[in-house]
Design an enzyme around this catalytic site. Structure first.
Site, PDB file in Angstrom:
ATOM      1  N   LYS A  38      32.253  57.319  21.688  1.00 43.35           N
ATOM      2  CA  LYS A  38      32.767  55.963  21.434  1.00 43.35           C
ATOM      3  C   LYS A  38      33.175  55.305  22.752  1.00 43.35           C
ATOM      4  O   LYS A  38      33.285  55.992  23.776  1.00 43.35           O
ATOM      5  CB  LYS A  38      33.958  56.062  20.480  1.00 43.35           C
ATOM      6  CG  LYS A  38      35.100  56.900  21.034  1.00 43.35           C
ATOM      7  CD  LYS A  38      36.032  57.383  19.944  1.00 43.35           C
ATOM      8  CE  LYS A  38      37.187  58.149  20.575  1.00 43.35           C
ATOM      9  NZ  LYS A  38      37.980  58.889  19.600  1.00 43.35           N
ATOM     10  N   TYR A 248      50.146  42.335  48.941  1.00 41.17           N
ATOM     11  CA  TYR A 248      51.039  41.454  48.191  1.00 41.17           C
ATOM     12  C   TYR A 248      52.460  41.993  48.175  1.00 41.17           C
ATOM     13  O   TYR A 248      52.681  43.196  48.006  1.00 41.17           O
ATOM     14  CB  TYR A 248      50.542  41.313  46.748  1.00 41.17           C
ATOM     15  CG  TYR A 248      49.350  40.394  46.621  1.00 41.17           C
ATOM     16  CD1 TYR A 248      49.441  39.060  46.993  1.00 41.17           C
ATOM     17  CD2 TYR A 248      48.151  40.871  46.127  1.00 41.17           C
ATOM     18  CE1 TYR A 248      48.347  38.217  46.877  1.00 41.17           C
ATOM     19  CE2 TYR A 248      47.054  40.036  45.999  1.00 41.17           C
ATOM     20  CZ  TYR A 248      47.156  38.712  46.375  1.00 41.17           C
ATOM     21  OH  TYR A 248      46.075  37.886  46.251  1.00 41.17           O
TER      22      TYR A 248
END
Ligand SMILES: *Cc1c(COP(=O)(O)O)cnc(C)c1O
Length: 348
Positions: A38, A248
């Site tokens: 899956k 950042y």
């Protein structure tokens, strides 16, 4: 694959995938070993994974949805395909047309299947404590399944990666239900459940994670091989001085002069912010620790130990699943399924 330059790649080891499946099959004794593919084969590519496992002898393939089943059918040869999410109203056209089995989870799904199934076998999930999908033992006792042609009767373990009494309790509750249901085969174990021993394997096992290199329990540490390697190109090298910050929010400030390499990978590629300050890249046997925050498409690493690395060179991110899970705080499942579509996937 087109020839567009792609500075980000997954190398996928088909031999390791098959070796992992064989290891899991051997752990299950006489049980057949299936494969859960899956979520696009846990992010590796369901078609490539299934083709290799079917060639190796895997005969039972599990997907979540009918759309996943439809995409895989041309690949599975004479293997069988089961759809774990069962049979919603909207699934009926595909379910009527495709030679896959629904895993029926509710009385309503059973009724729908009786409406279209006529003669075809199905699978059934019974709940033994996961409280996610599946019929209760009480519903089975009331005769909800009477007269169905059931191939695989299954249940799912909630805590198989832990040593807790719940495992044995689920096993005995499952056996009590199975004694009342005339299914051809019964199945309980996922990857971690297989590690619990042959007592949990029954007729068929359903590994996912460990096929792809995940290590759900200590027992698998030496047997399961790494399948996925993540590599990114260096976009730039730079030298920074003491007091300079990186990335950042300037979360990293250099205490000394340093050499950095900026890599073409970031959280939009599935390399999530949990690796900030803890992840590692490597060039050969030299470790290149991450420096500062992971950006959307970029990370910085300390390249001081690898003075020969240049713009355009490839480095490997440390993506050994148990270690990367400890570094990032993400589960091994998340590490696989978040790997993004920007990676060029190369099978060896
Ligand atoms: C996903 C899934 C599996 C595979 O589990 P892993 O922990 O990845 O081995 C097995 N059975 C069911 C019902 C599943 O949903």
């Amino acid at each position: 694959m087109n020839s567009t330059h792609n500075p980000l790649r997954l190398t996928l080891d088909g031999d390791a995938l098959v070796a992992n499946w064989r290891w899991l099959r051997a752990r299950g004794g006489t049980a057949a070993c299936g494969a859960a593919v899956k979520a696009d084969g846990y992010g590796l590519g369901a078609i490539e994974v299934t083709r290799r496992l079917a060639e190796a002898g895997c005969r039972d393939v599990f997907v979540a949805t009918w759309a996943e089943a439809e995409a895989l059918l041309p690949t599975i040869g004479d293997a069988s395909l089961s759809v774990l999410h069962g049979l919603a109203e909207g699934d009926l056209p595909l379910a009527a047309a495709l030679p896959a089995r629904p895993v029926l989870n509710t009385a309503l799904q059973v009724a729908r299947w009786r409406g279209i199934g006529a003669g075809r076998p199905c699978d059934v999930m019974v709940d033994t404590g996961m409280n996610r999908l599946g019929l209760s033992a009480r519903e089975v006792g009331e005769g909800v399944l009477d007269g169905l042609d059931i191939d695989v009767l299954m249940s799912h373990l909630a805590c198989a990666d832990e040593d807790v009494p719940m495992n044995a309790r689920q096993r005995s509750d499952f056996l009590a239900v199975a004694a009342r249901v005339p299914a051809r085969r019964i199945s309980l174990a996922n990857s971690a459940g297989i590690c619990l021993g042959e007592d949990y394997a029954f007729d068929l096992t359903r590994p996912g994670l460990a096929l792809y290199g995940g290590v759900p329990r200590r027992e698998a540490e030496d047997g399961i091989l790494q399948v996925v390697r993540v590599e990114a190109q260096i976009l730039q090298r730079r030298r920074i001085g003491a007091g300079d910050s990186v990335g950042y929010n300037a979360t990293f400030v250099a205490g000394r002069e340093m050499e950095l390499a900026i890599l073409n990978i970031g959280y939009a590629d599935g390399y999530l912010r949990g690796f900030s300050g803890t992840g590692r890249a490597r060039a050969g046997d030299r470790m290149l620790p991450l420096v500062g925050r992971v950006s959307m498409d970029l990370v910085a690493v300390d390249a001081g130990g690898a003075p020969d690395l240049r713009e355009g060179d490839w480095v490997e991110l440390d993506y050994h699943l148990p270690a990367a899970s400890a570094q990032s705080g993400l589960s091994q499942y998340e590490l696989l399924t978040t790997l993004g579509s920007r990676h060029h996937r190369i099978w060896h």
